[in-house]
Design a protein around this motif. Structure first.
Motif, short mmCIF file in Angstrom:
data_model
loop_
_atom_site.label_atom_id
_atom_site.label_comp_id
_atom_site.label_asym_id
_atom_site.label_seq_id
_atom_site.Cartn_x
_atom_site.Cartn_y
_atom_site.Cartn_z
N LEU A 1 0.83 -1.21 0.00
CA LEU A 1 0.00 0.00 0.00
C LEU A 1 0.86 1.26 0.00
N VAL A 2 1.92 1.27 0.81
CA VAL A 2 2.80 2.44 0.87
C VAL A 2 3.50 2.65 -0.48
N GLN A 3 4.01 1.57 -1.05
CA GLN A 3 4.70 1.69 -2.35
C GLN A 3 3.74 2.17 -3.44
N THR A 4 2.51 1.64 -3.41
CA THR A 4 1.51 2.08 -4.37
C THR A 4 1.17 3.55 -4.16
N GLY A 5 1.02 3.94 -2.90
CA GLY A 5 0.70 5.32 -2.58
C GLY A 5 1.80 6.29 -2.98
N ILE A 6 3.04 5.88 -2.81
CA ILE A 6 4.16 6.73 -3.25
C ILE A 6 4.12 6.89 -4.77
N ALA A 7 3.92 5.78 -5.47
CA ALA A 7 3.87 5.83 -6.93
C ALA A 7 2.73 6.71 -7.44
N ARG A 8 1.61 6.76 -6.71
CA ARG A 8 0.46 7.57 -7.12
C ARG A 8 0.56 9.02 -6.66
N GLY A 9 1.55 9.33 -5.85
CA GLY A 9 1.65 10.67 -5.30
C GLY A 9 0.69 10.91 -4.15
N GLU A 10 0.27 9.86 -3.47
CA GLU A 10 -0.66 9.97 -2.34
C GLU A 10 0.06 9.87 -0.99
N ILE A 11 1.26 9.31 -0.99
CA ILE A 11 2.04 9.10 0.23
C ILE A 11 3.41 9.75 0.04
N ARG A 12 3.92 10.34 1.10
CA ARG A 12 5.22 11.01 1.05
C ARG A 12 6.30 10.01 0.62
N PRO A 13 7.17 10.39 -0.29
CA PRO A 13 8.17 9.45 -0.82
C PRO A 13 9.19 8.98 0.21
N GLU A 14 9.37 9.74 1.29
CA GLU A 14 10.36 9.35 2.30
C GLU A 14 9.81 8.36 3.33
N VAL A 15 8.55 8.00 3.24
CA VAL A 15 7.96 7.07 4.21
C VAL A 15 8.63 5.71 4.08
N ASP A 16 9.08 5.16 5.21
CA ASP A 16 9.69 3.83 5.26
C ASP A 16 8.55 2.82 5.43
N ALA A 17 8.27 2.07 4.37
CA ALA A 17 7.12 1.18 4.35
C ALA A 17 7.22 0.09 5.42
N ASP A 18 8.38 -0.50 5.59
CA ASP A 18 8.50 -1.58 6.55
C ASP A 18 8.40 -1.07 7.99
N ARG A 19 8.99 0.09 8.23
CA ARG A 19 8.90 0.68 9.56
C ARG A 19 7.45 0.99 9.92
N LEU A 20 6.71 1.56 8.97
CA LEU A 20 5.30 1.86 9.21
C LEU A 20 4.51 0.58 9.46
#
Length: 198
Positions: free
Chosen positions: A137-156
């Protein structure tokens, strides 16, 4: 469905509920016999051992959890909304646990961490599925411009799972939904303010 298969599925469902309430070690075959109305031979006709039944019961319980998440996550357009829906599935456990006795993933994790390596691996597999769901979900959100690119998906993912499962445990021990409500509100606010981009 053949009668034997129906009987096996009934035993698995009833054993899953018993194990989730009393634990795998705390549930005797006599308890399963009483719940199912079967003699010991009738149970062992379908399972080679109590351990095999325990694995089948956990798989059944895990599938109930997967179904709950599938329904809860369906239909959201924005990835952040889907992540918040993930939190909401855990929050719903206070009033509607996926199985009598609470979260079977948490219950099994606590009981089997040192005593039953096969169950422990089953629990780990479910947690890995959750982690992968959030990472995707985080990776998809980053690709769509919905999630900040610096968000660490595994940490979240680890933060969400640890916080919500911890809140599930506290809600059960304290017999109040308050820990789940607080955990949900805190994480939902954090995700909206610190994770969401658009």
């Amino acid at each position: 469905m053949r009668k034997g298969q129906e009987t096996r599925e009934r035993v698995v469902a009833q054993a899953a509920a018993l194990f989730n309430v009393s634990g795998y070690a705390g549930t005797a075959i006599s308890d399963i016999m009483a719940a199912t109305g079967l003699e010991k031979g009738g149970i062992y006709r379908h399972f080679e051992s109590k351990e095999q039944l325990a694995l089948a019961a956990f798989d059944y319980a895990a599938e109930k959890v997967r179904e709950r998440f599938a329904v809860g996550l369906a239909g959201h357009k924005h990835t952040v909304d889907t992540i918040i829906a993930f939190l909401d599935v855990f929050r719903s456990y206070a009033e509607r646990p996926p199985l009598v006795g609470g979260c079977p993933i948490l219950n099994t994790a606590i009981e089997s961490d040192d005593t039953n390596p096969m169950l422990r691996e089953r629990v780990r597999a479910v947690i890995d599925e959750w982690r992968e769901t959030i990472r995707t979900l985080v990776q998809t959100g980053i690709a769509r411009g919905e999630i900040r690119p610096e968000v660490d998906a595994d940490r979240l993912a680890l933060l969400i799972i640890a916080t919500m499962e911890g809140a599930v445990m506290l809600a059960r021990i304290l017999e109040t939904a308050t820990p789940l409500e607080h955990a949900y509100t805190h994480l939902a606010t954090y995700i909206t303010q610190q994770v969401r981009l658009a």
